[in-house]
Design an enzyme around this catalytic site. Structure first.
Site, mmCIF file in Angstrom:
data_model
loop_
_atom_site.group_PDB
_atom_site.id
_atom_site.type_symbol
_atom_site.label_atom_id
_atom_site.label_comp_id
_atom_site.label_asym_id
_atom_site.label_seq_id
_atom_site.Cartn_x
_atom_site.Cartn_y
_atom_site.Cartn_z
ATOM 1 N N HIS A 55 80.949 27.420 64.575
ATOM 2 C CA HIS A 55 80.287 28.403 63.754
ATOM 3 C C HIS A 55 81.127 29.131 62.762
ATOM 4 O O HIS A 55 82.359 29.076 63.091
ATOM 5 C CB HIS A 55 79.659 29.606 64.600
ATOM 6 N N GLU A 57 81.693 32.019 62.015
ATOM 7 C CA GLU A 57 82.362 33.238 62.458
ATOM 8 C C GLU A 57 83.695 32.664 63.057
ATOM 9 O O GLU A 57 84.850 32.976 62.982
ATOM 10 C CB GLU A 57 81.760 34.181 63.276
ATOM 11 N N CYS A 85 75.904 35.032 67.246
ATOM 12 C CA CYS A 85 75.370 34.563 68.417
ATOM 13 C C CYS A 85 76.230 35.161 69.347
ATOM 14 O O CYS A 85 77.264 35.790 69.210
ATOM 15 C CB CYS A 85 75.472 33.033 68.688
ATOM 16 N N CYS A 88 80.021 34.295 69.279
ATOM 17 C CA CYS A 88 80.856 34.725 68.104
ATOM 18 C C CYS A 88 80.748 36.044 68.207
ATOM 19 O O CYS A 88 81.740 36.726 67.798
ATOM 20 C CB CYS A 88 79.957 34.452 66.952
HETATM 21 ZN ZN LIG Z 1 77.948 31.859 66.602
#
Ligand SMILES: [Zn+2]
Length: 163
Positions: A55, A57, A85, A88
């Site tokens: 992801h 991040e 999410c 993260c």
């Molecule tokens: Zn994430």
């Protein structure tokens, strides 16, 4: 939220848009800023690598730690175009960033962007042992939300990332 925050969020949006404007390309961007300086700017790379944990991040945290040669990012702000999410959010706690600022929130986008049915993963921050981390959402909310599938989108099965 300050003008400075909006400036960095525009940078995160530009990083996200480097993947194109189609939500199918997963245009998510994250920027980490320390002492007014950008130390990482990464986009979602899950399909490209492929790596389910890549992801925006997570990638930004990795680059920032590598760049500084440090395990901890104390005093840094992480900007993300979409509410982080659960993974993260936890990575933000572990990496010791001091502040997380996100654009679009969970209610602004389709449910496929989040992994759980009912848990509010933002509460991970409230419940952390750390008391030196904050999270704020809604920075350039509508500009960020435009990057993603809207809440009512009727998506084909291959786009349901969380299923
Ligand atoms: Zn994430």
């Amino acid at each position: 939220m300050t003008d400075e925050d909006e400036r960095w969020m525009r940078r995160a949006i530009a990083v996200a848009r480097s993947k194109g404007s189609d939500p199918a390309s997963a245009p998510l961007g994250a920027v980490i800023v320390l002492d007014g300086r950008e130390i990482a700017a990464e986009r979602n790379q899950t399909k490209e690598l492929p790596d389910a944990t890549a992801h925006a991040e997570m990638m930004a945290i990795r680059r920032a730690c590598e760049g500084l040669g440090e395990l901890e990012l104390r005093g840094a702000t992480l900007y993300s175009t979409l509410q982080p999410c659960g993974m993260c959010t936890m990575a933000s706690i572990w990496s010791k960033v001091g502040r997380v600022v996100y654009g679009a929130g969970r209610a602004d986008v389709h449910a496929m962007y989040f992994e759980d049915r009912h848990i509010d993963t933002l509460r991970f921050i409230d419940d952390a042992y750390r008391d030196d981390i904050t999270i704020e959402g809604g920075c350039l909310r509508s500009e960020c939300a435009e990057l993603y599938y809207p809440p009512d989108a009727d998506l084909p099965p291959e786009e349901l990332a969380n299923m």
